[in-house]
Design a protein around this motif. Structure first.
Motif, mmCIF file in Angstrom:
data_model
loop_
_atom_site.group_PDB
_atom_site.id
_atom_site.type_symbol
_atom_site.label_atom_id
_atom_site.label_comp_id
_atom_site.label_asym_id
_atom_site.label_seq_id
_atom_site.Cartn_x
_atom_site.Cartn_y
_atom_site.Cartn_z
ATOM 1 N N VAL A 100 13.693 50.690 80.053
ATOM 2 C CA VAL A 100 14.555 52.103 79.760
ATOM 3 C C VAL A 100 15.859 51.424 78.778
ATOM 4 O O VAL A 100 16.346 50.402 79.119
ATOM 5 C CB VAL A 100 15.381 52.703 80.822
ATOM 6 C CG1 VAL A 100 16.180 53.826 80.451
ATOM 7 C CG2 VAL A 100 14.187 53.366 81.698
ATOM 8 N N ALA B 226 19.882 57.552 85.012
ATOM 9 C CA ALA B 226 18.414 57.335 85.200
ATOM 10 C C ALA B 226 18.095 56.437 86.487
ATOM 11 O O ALA B 226 16.789 56.591 87.100
ATOM 12 C CB ALA B 226 18.069 56.391 83.833
ATOM 13 N N ILE C 245 16.254 47.736 82.569
ATOM 14 C CA ILE C 245 17.312 48.622 81.953
ATOM 15 C C ILE C 245 18.281 47.926 80.947
ATOM 16 O O ILE C 245 19.097 47.136 81.664
ATOM 17 C CB ILE C 245 17.920 49.470 83.029
ATOM 18 C CG1 ILE C 245 16.963 50.157 83.934
ATOM 19 C CG2 ILE C 245 19.011 50.426 82.528
ATOM 20 C CD1 ILE C 245 17.473 50.874 85.197
ATOM 21 N N MET D 274 15.138 61.295 82.733
ATOM 22 C CA MET D 274 14.264 60.434 83.271
ATOM 23 C C MET D 274 13.477 60.733 84.224
ATOM 24 O O MET D 274 12.235 60.119 84.421
ATOM 25 C CB MET D 274 15.365 59.260 84.013
ATOM 26 C CG MET D 274 14.691 58.028 84.262
ATOM 27 S SD MET D 274 14.068 57.098 82.642
ATOM 28 C CE MET D 274 12.893 56.150 83.393
#
Lengths: 318, 333
Positions: free
Chosen positions: A220, A231, A248, A206
């Motif tokens: 992500v 990350a 995320i 990341m």
């Protein structure tokens, strides 16, 4: 004296018959199940074992639990001993895919049904096992993609953190996600690298991708929570807010990740449920009663986001 | 002058590193960019140093072991054990200083076991350290109870992720250790002892050197380095993963040492080369992400560069190539 002997024989025979019938009743009541687990390599696995044990205790099943310590020969030895102990059913979480045929043939000859959990095997003869109960990695990837499409109205630039290349969960979660977002031309995967299902690698990847793409990363998608948690640290170190600046989405729903959902750092995590106990014992009950069961069945997975994470966090076992 | 530079053992890894950086910068001009963010330096080179610091540390210890003609395969498992120890100590409310001492002690003890097996009992280093490599992970799992242990401790995280005067702490720490080690081994007779034992153990023993003790010391140092690397590993992500942390780390460390000009046969070592080798391997890893090479094929270019640098390190191949060059030059003249 001469009359005593036949009488004694009668008494003995009567006692024997009584105990035998008692025995038969007990056997009918208490199911004996052998479970050959892979080992205790992760929190997921520990929760998986715990579910099998606690559910057995709840249902009054006599569970013979064997830890394979990551070695197939240990598992095969365990299955052999289950056969000699005359269990009613055998459950195996196979460490590897091949090499199971001989011992499964022994089980079949002894008329003991075998249930595979979590991972499947490669065999010429599908009749060697009764059924497979596992996690649907494909469905997990699809659920993550659908949630994302809804959340972002089908638009966004995605960075994918893949699992270990070649592993079944990484392959399925990647394929499912790709298939599902193909319907939304606005959702694009701009980069995809492997974080090896691991925190520190997830963080390193990341960091590198943040420097390469800068602020253009909007989403992500991580194949497991560990990489997502790594990350998050990289995103915070870059001065951005995970969950706000970058959405995320992750899979597994380990307790720490559900907590991160509650804290707003992960937007959504799809469960990969390790609690196989209820489903496995339901299936065994059916098999023992002579009912038919589907050859392939999946454990039900749920999805946690800001709407429901806070409600379940206290109950998460793993 | 220039000739002695090309003969230097650090020349070829430096060439590899520069080539890699040039390639990366060509593809992504921002590769070398360093900016100031929230009062500290921020950029890919900083990442390489910070994330590579663990491999540097392992390579530092590994260099001395390899100098004695040995090898330590157990460092990856020692990383996992030390990480689990850190997590348990901090969760138990112990102080950070005590935790670090405990991790170092656990690493040193593991090294002492390896050293004793090699130097006193005479087991081949690969076999002796393989025992702890396999068993060590089991020990770590046992300590952690099969769970990923979470560590929330600001001071602990600072070790791996913090910044001191805008500079990252972890590389400063490891760099400092390198300088100290370099001074100790080169300004005292220790370096000579290590090389003597690695070159010819029997002869050095006849010369009055406590060869076994020198070897054990090298393994203890290597173990302690692995213990400290375990601290950094756990501090980096705030979690100790007994199953995965330090996985294959021993191979990266050995590669860094060998590519840096230290002979696997023992008897010669270059600490600066190992440091450069560790930076090279970390840059290589980051390059795969920067160049966008698919993870399925990433091991191939990685392997190619490793083979390339190793070949350039070979005297015989270089002489052969040089021979081709001069003959070719004469032909056209």
């Amino acid at each position: 004296m001469q009359k005593l002997l036949p009488r004694l024989v009668w008494v003995a025979a009567g006692l024997f018959a009584a105990t035998a019938s008692l025995h038969a009743q007990a056997a009918k009541k208490q199911l004996k199940v052998g479970f050959a687990q892979t080992g205790a390599e992760s929190a997921w696995r520990t929760a998986n074992s715990e579910s099998m044990k606690s559910e057995a205790a709840k249902r009054g099943i006599d569970l013979k639990f064997s830890d394979g310590q990551g070695k197939q020969e240990n598992q095969i030895r365990a299955v052999r001993s289950f056969i000699t102990q005359g269990v009613d059913a055998i459950v195996i979480a196979p460490i590897v895919e091949t090499g199971w045929d001989p011992v499964l043939r022994d089980a079949k000859r002894a008329k003991i049904p075998v249930i595979l959990t979590d991972r499947t095997i490669k065999t010429e003869d599908e009749s060697l096992f009764a059924c497979f109960i596992g996690s649907d990695f494909y469905e997990e990837g699809r659920m993550a993609a659908d949630w994302l499409a809804k959340k972002t109205s089908g638009k966004g630039r995605i960075v994918e953190l893949q699992g270990t290349p070649g592993s079944a969960p990484a392959n399925e979660r990647r394929k499912a996600f790709g298939d599902a977002i193909a319907k939304y031309p606005g959702l694009k995967i701009i980069d995809s690298q492997s974080g090896n299902f691991e925190r520190s690698t997830g963080k390193v990847v990341m960091e590198a991708l943040l420097k390469k793409h800068g602020r253009t990363i909007e989403i992500v998608y991580a194949h497991n929570d560990d990489m997502a948690l790594g990350a998050i640290q990289a995103i915070e170190a870059a001065g951005l807010k995970p969950g706000k600046d970058i959405i995320i989405v992750s899979i597994d729903a380990i307790k720490e990740a559900v907590q991160a959902v509650v804290d707003g750092k992960i937007n959504c995590t799809v469960e990969c449920n390790p609690l196989f106990g209820p489903k496995v014992y339901d299936t065994i009950a059916k098999l023992v009663a002579g009912e038919k069961v589907p050859k392939k069945a999946f454990n039900k997975d749920e999805l946690f986001d800001s709407t429901n994470a806070a409600a379940v966090i206290a109950k998460r076992q793993y | 002058m220039s000739r002695s530079f090309t003969r230097s053992p650090v020349f070829w890894p430096a060439v590899g590193l520069i080539a890699l950086v040039v390639l990366n910068t060509a593809v992504n001009p921002a590769f070398l960019k360093i900016t100031l963010l929230d009062g500290h330096l921020f950029g890919t080179p900083i990442d390489i140093l910070t994330q590579g610091s663990r491999t540097m540390l392992l390579a530092l210890g590994m260099t001395l072991v390899i100098a004695t003609g040995g090898v330590d395969l157990s460092v990856g498992s020692v990383v996992a054990i030390a990480g689990a120890v850190c997590a348990l100590m901090l969760q138990g409310g112990h102080s950070l200083a005590l935790t670090i001492v405990a991790a170092l002690a656990v690493g040193g003890a593991a090294g002492a076991v390896n050293g004793t097996l090699v130097a006193r009992i005479g087991i081949q280093p690969i076999v002796a350290t393989l025992i702890l490599m396999v068993a060590g992970r089991g020990v770590a799992q046992l300590l952690a109870g099969g769970q990923v242990l979470i560590v929330k401790h600001a001071g602990f995280g600072y070790l791996a992720n913090g910044f001191f005067l805008t500079l990252p702490v972890a590389p400063l720490l490891v760099g400092g250790l390198f300088v100290v080690t370099q001074l100790v081994v080169r300004r005292t007779a220790i370096g000579l002892f290590l090389e003597a034992v690695g070159d010819n153990e029997t002869a050095s023993r006849f010369a009055g050197l406590a060869a076994a003790r020198v070897k054990i010391l090298a393994y203890v140092f290597c173990g302690a380095c692995a213990g400290l690397a375990g601290v950094l590993w756990a501090a980096n992500v705030g979690a100790a993963d007994a199953n995965r942390s330090g996985e294959n780390a021993e191979l990266d460390a050995i590669f860094a040492v060998v590519v840096g000009g230290t002979a696997l046969t023992g008897g010669r070592f270059v600490l600066a080369g190992s440091l450069l080798g560790a930076v090279l391997i970390q840059t290589l890893t980051i390059s795969m992400y920067n160049l966008g090479i698919s993870p399925a094929v990433a091991p191939v270019p990685k392997a190619l560069l490793i083979v390339g640098v190793s070949l350039l390190q070979s005297d015989r191949l270089r002489r052969w190539l040089a021979g081709l060059w001069t003959r070719g030059g004469k032909g056209t003249a």
